[in-house]
Design a protein around this motif. Structure first.
Motif, PDB file in Angstrom:
ATOM      1  N   SER A   7     -75.036  98.382 -22.081  1.00 33.07           N
ATOM      2  CA  SER A   7     -74.207  97.973 -23.078  1.00 33.07           C
ATOM      3  C   SER A   7     -72.813  98.079 -22.851  1.00 33.07           C
ATOM      4  CB  SER A   7     -74.456  98.849 -24.295  1.00 33.07           C
ATOM      5  OG  SER A   7     -75.977  98.568 -24.645  1.00 33.07           O
ATOM      6  N   SER A   9     -68.802  97.655 -23.759  1.00 32.96           N
ATOM      7  CA  SER A   9     -67.664  97.447 -24.762  1.00 32.96           C
ATOM      8  C   SER A   9     -66.466  97.093 -24.106  1.00 32.96           C
ATOM      9  CB  SER A   9     -67.345  98.993 -25.512  1.00 32.96           C
ATOM     10  OG  SER A   9     -66.255  98.915 -26.466  1.00 32.96           O
ATOM     11  N   ARG A  12     -60.044  94.459 -26.607  1.00 30.85           N
ATOM     12  CA  ARG A  12     -59.977  93.378 -27.595  1.00 30.85           C
ATOM     13  C   ARG A  12     -59.577  91.978 -27.082  1.00 30.85           C
ATOM     14  NH1 ARG A  12     -57.746  94.683 -32.982  1.00 30.85           N
ATOM     15  NH2 ARG A  12     -59.834  94.484 -33.626  1.00 30.85           N
ATOM     16  N   THR A  15     -63.839  90.026 -24.033  1.00 37.32           N
ATOM     17  CA  THR A  15     -65.432  89.862 -23.897  1.00 37.32           C
ATOM     18  C   THR A  15     -65.932  88.774 -23.128  1.00 37.32           C
ATOM     19  OG1 THR A  15     -65.811  90.787 -26.294  1.00 37.32           O
ATOM     20  CG2 THR A  15     -67.690  89.603 -25.385  1.00 37.32           C
ATOM     21  N   ALA A  34     -73.465  88.172 -25.129  1.00 32.28           N
ATOM     22  CA  ALA A  34     -72.550  88.473 -25.931  1.00 32.28           C
ATOM     23  C   ALA A  34     -73.385  88.941 -27.159  1.00 32.28           C
ATOM     24  CB  ALA A  34     -71.508  87.464 -26.257  1.00 32.28           C
ATOM     25  N   ILE A  35     -73.095  90.202 -27.759  1.00 34.80           N
ATOM     26  CA  ILE A  35     -73.816  90.517 -28.910  1.00 34.80           C
ATOM     27  C   ILE A  35     -73.162  91.095 -30.001  1.00 34.80           C
ATOM     28  CG2 ILE A  35     -75.948  91.170 -27.325  1.00 34.80           C
ATOM     29  CD1 ILE A  35     -74.767  93.967 -27.343  1.00 34.80           C
ATOM     30  N   SER A  36     -73.596  91.443 -31.089  1.00 39.18           N
ATOM     31  CA  SER A  36     -72.933  91.729 -32.408  1.00 39.18           C
ATOM     32  C   SER A  36     -73.248  93.343 -32.357  1.00 39.18           C
ATOM     33  CB  SER A  36     -73.291  91.072 -33.719  1.00 39.18           C
ATOM     34  OG  SER A  36     -74.708  91.549 -33.934  1.00 39.18           O
ATOM     35  N   GLY A  37     -72.158  94.113 -33.305  1.00 39.89           N
ATOM     36  CA  GLY A  37     -72.350  95.390 -33.377  1.00 39.89           C
ATOM     37  C   GLY A  37     -71.281  96.396 -32.663  1.00 39.89           C
ATOM     38  N   LYS A  38     -71.729  97.474 -32.345  1.00 41.55           N
ATOM     39  CA  LYS A  38     -70.874  98.465 -31.681  1.00 41.55           C
ATOM     40  C   LYS A  38     -70.568  98.081 -30.483  1.00 41.55           C
ATOM     41  CE  LYS A  38     -70.863 103.404 -30.387  1.00 41.55           C
ATOM     42  NZ  LYS A  38     -71.612 104.669 -30.351  1.00 41.55           N
ATOM     43  N   TRP A  39     -71.346  97.356 -29.490  1.00 41.78           N
ATOM     44  CA  TRP A  39     -71.061  97.053 -28.269  1.00 41.78           C
ATOM     45  C   TRP A  39     -70.855  95.318 -28.196  1.00 41.78           C
ATOM     46  CZ3 TRP A  39     -70.787 100.698 -24.900  1.00 41.78           C
ATOM     47  CH2 TRP A  39     -71.407 101.957 -25.237  1.00 41.78           C
ATOM     48  N   ASP A  40     -70.110  95.005 -27.111  1.00 38.81           N
ATOM     49  CA  ASP A  40     -69.931  93.573 -27.066  1.00 38.81           C
ATOM     50  C   ASP A  40     -70.620  92.684 -26.238  1.00 38.81           C
ATOM     51  OD1 ASP A  40     -67.227  93.849 -28.566  1.00 38.81           O
ATOM     52  OD2 ASP A  40     -66.582  95.064 -26.870  1.00 38.81           O
TER      53      ASP A  40
END
Length: 86
Positions: A7, A9, A12, A15, A34-40
């Motif tokens: 994973s 991060s 900003r 990504t 590319a994923i959603s949530g706490k990790w990018d």
């Protein structure tokens, strides 16, 4: 072969740039999503048994600009739908 999921991060707005750079810079990377949530990003890494994943993560992945932090998980077994009989 040994499989790891990493994973990532990112800083900003970085990504997509980071994802493309990981594919180019890190040997053994099979997929970057590319994923959603706490990790990018979620990186699938497949390397030879006995190869030092820590060295690869610390020397290659960590050198990619725009990465804030990573979390590495080992995949011990891959379930194949063709092996499941009901």
């Amino acid at each position: 072969m040994q499989t790891f999921f990493i994973s990532v991060s990112c800083e900003r707005g970085q990504t997509y740039t980071v994802g493309r750079e990981i594919l180019k810079a890190v040997p053994g990377v099979r997929e970057v999503s590319a994923i959603s949530g706490k990790w990018d990003l979620l990186v699938k890494l497949v390397i030879e048994e006995g190869f030092d994943v820590g060295q690869l993560v610390n020397e290659k992945l960590a050198a990619v600009p725009g990465i804030r932090r990573t979390k590495t998980q080992v995949a011990y077994f891959v379930y194949n739908p063709d092996d499941v009989f009901f």
